[in-house]
Design a protein around this motif. Structure first.
Motif, PDB file in Angstrom:
ATOM      1  N   ASP A  86       0.834  -1.212   0.000  1.00  0.00           N
ATOM      2  CA  ASP A  86       0.000   0.000   0.000  1.00  0.00           C
ATOM      3  C   ASP A  86       0.866   1.259   0.000  1.00  0.00           C
ATOM      4  N   VAL A  87       1.967   1.212   0.755  1.00  0.00           N
ATOM      5  CA  VAL A  87       2.861   2.372   0.836  1.00  0.00           C
ATOM      6  C   VAL A  87       3.477   2.666  -0.538  1.00  0.00           C
ATOM      7  N   GLY A  88       3.934   1.629  -1.223  1.00  0.00           N
ATOM      8  CA  GLY A  88       4.529   1.798  -2.544  1.00  0.00           C
ATOM      9  C   GLY A  88       3.514   2.304  -3.563  1.00  0.00           C
ATOM     10  N   ARG A  89       2.320   1.744  -3.536  1.00  0.00           N
ATOM     11  CA  ARG A  89       1.286   2.177  -4.485  1.00  0.00           C
ATOM     12  C   ARG A  89       0.887   3.635  -4.240  1.00  0.00           C
ATOM     13  N   ALA A  90       0.869   4.052  -2.981  1.00  0.00           N
ATOM     14  CA  ALA A  90       0.531   5.443  -2.663  1.00  0.00           C
ATOM     15  C   ALA A  90       1.573   6.400  -3.239  1.00  0.00           C
ATOM     16  N   LYS A  91       2.850   5.978  -3.223  1.00  0.00           N
ATOM     17  CA  LYS A  91       3.904   6.816  -3.800  1.00  0.00           C
ATOM     18  C   LYS A  91       3.782   6.912  -5.326  1.00  0.00           C
ATOM     19  N   ASN A  92       3.321   5.839  -5.919  1.00  0.00           N
ATOM     20  CA  ASN A  92       3.217   5.812  -7.385  1.00  0.00           C
ATOM     21  C   ASN A  92       2.057   6.655  -7.916  1.00  0.00           C
ATOM     22  N   ARG A  93       1.010   6.808  -7.105  1.00  0.00           N
ATOM     23  CA  ARG A  93      -0.127   7.638  -7.540  1.00  0.00           C
ATOM     24  C   ARG A  93       0.235   9.099  -7.287  1.00  0.00           C
ATOM     25  N   ARG A  94       0.556   9.806  -8.368  1.00  0.00           N
ATOM     26  CA  ARG A  94       1.106  11.147  -8.199  1.00  0.00           C
ATOM     27  C   ARG A  94       0.940  11.965  -9.475  1.00  0.00           C
ATOM     28  N   VAL A  95       1.100  13.280  -9.295  1.00  0.00           N
ATOM     29  CA  VAL A  95       1.235  14.213 -10.417  1.00  0.00           C
ATOM     30  C   VAL A  95       2.600  14.876 -10.277  1.00  0.00           C
ATOM     31  N   GLU A  96       3.337  14.937 -11.397  1.00  0.00           N
ATOM     32  CA  GLU A  96       4.662  15.556 -11.359  1.00  0.00           C
ATOM     33  C   GLU A  96       4.698  16.792 -12.258  1.00  0.00           C
TER      34      GLU A  96
END
Length: 267
Positions: A237-247
């Protein structure tokens, strides 16, 4: 009577004074042909020596030939001209100075962003990264959107406005706004895939940035990466939360092409 006859015979003798200017003319013509021949050769040094010799021999004060001085003037003007043209070394130095100034400006902007993040307690939602190709502001999706939505939350618009104000420092730089998701399939009626969701999120956030009239829309691009550029493992869950992003990435102008992107600062 004999004296008178001798005087008349002497007066009828031909006048040869014309031979002098004629001889001078021939000499000048000879000099002209020699100079023309010398001008047709490539050896400038010999031409200068020959020109100097003829000047010495034929000059009457002003000089019949003045090519020696002309050649020197031409050479000096050529040298001056060469000095005004930028050499590859000059261009390299100029580029190095611009790259140095760019590095300082981007470091300054990164510090401003980091200070804003710390002052507003956003360290768990935002981070910045500066490398040799770009300065990137990464924003977690839950800082901007509800789950499965691409509409920026009203309370998050202030963040977009703050970032847009900082981007004003780089009006001539290209900016890429990219959307990213985790690898979990999207399951709602609005979006058929993670591509669609990431595309809409990037576009909606970019539109808020561009409400700032001091930014040039032609410098902005939105793009979608879906789930295919993760920054962490999708196995937690921690890794997936980091991947959901806008850059939001400010692209450098002065980089060494072909080299790997090396991170020089990542606070």
């Amino acid at each position: 009577m004999s004296k008178k006859t001798r005087r008349e015979h002497h007066e009828e003798h031909a006048d040869e004074s014309w031979l002098l200017p004629y001889a001078d003319l021939l000499t000048l013509l000879l000099a002209l042909f020699i100079v023309m021949y010398a001008m047709s050769t490539i050896d400038n040094k010999k031409f200068e020596e020959m020109s100097k010799a003829f000047n010495t021999a034929l000059s009457t004060g002003n000089g019949v030939l003045s090519f020696n001085s002309e050649v020197k003037t031409e050479k000096s003007s050529s040298k001056n001209s060469d000095n005004t043209l930028p050499t590859s070394s000059d261009k390299k130095k100029q580029r190095e100075l611009l790259a140095k100034q760019e590095q300082e400006d981007m470091e300054k902007l990164k510090k401003q962003l980091d200070q804003y993040i710390n002052n507003n307690g956003l360290t768990n939602l935002l981070n910045t990264k500066l490398n040799q190709s770009e300065l990137t502001i990464s924003i977690r999706d839950n800082a901007l959107f509800d789950i499965g939505s691409a509409v920026v939350k009203p309370e998050s618009r202030q963040l977009a406005v703050a970032i847009s104000n900082m981007l004003q420092q780089f009006p001539s730089y290209n900016v890429i706004v990219s959307g990213h998701t985790d690898n979990m399939p999207i399951s709602n009626s609005e979006y058929a895939s993670n591509w669609d969701l990431s595309s809409d999120r990037a576009l909606h956030f970019m539109k808020i940035l561009l409400t700032n009239p001091n930014l040039n829309p032609s410098k902005f691009t939105s793009t979608a990466y879906g789930e295919y550029h993760p920054v962490a493992s999708n196995n937690s869950d921690v890794g997936r939360a980091k991947n959901r992003r806008v850059e939001v990435s400010i692209i450098r102008k002065y980089t060494d092409g072909g080299e790997q992107q090396l991170q020089v600062q990542n606070k």
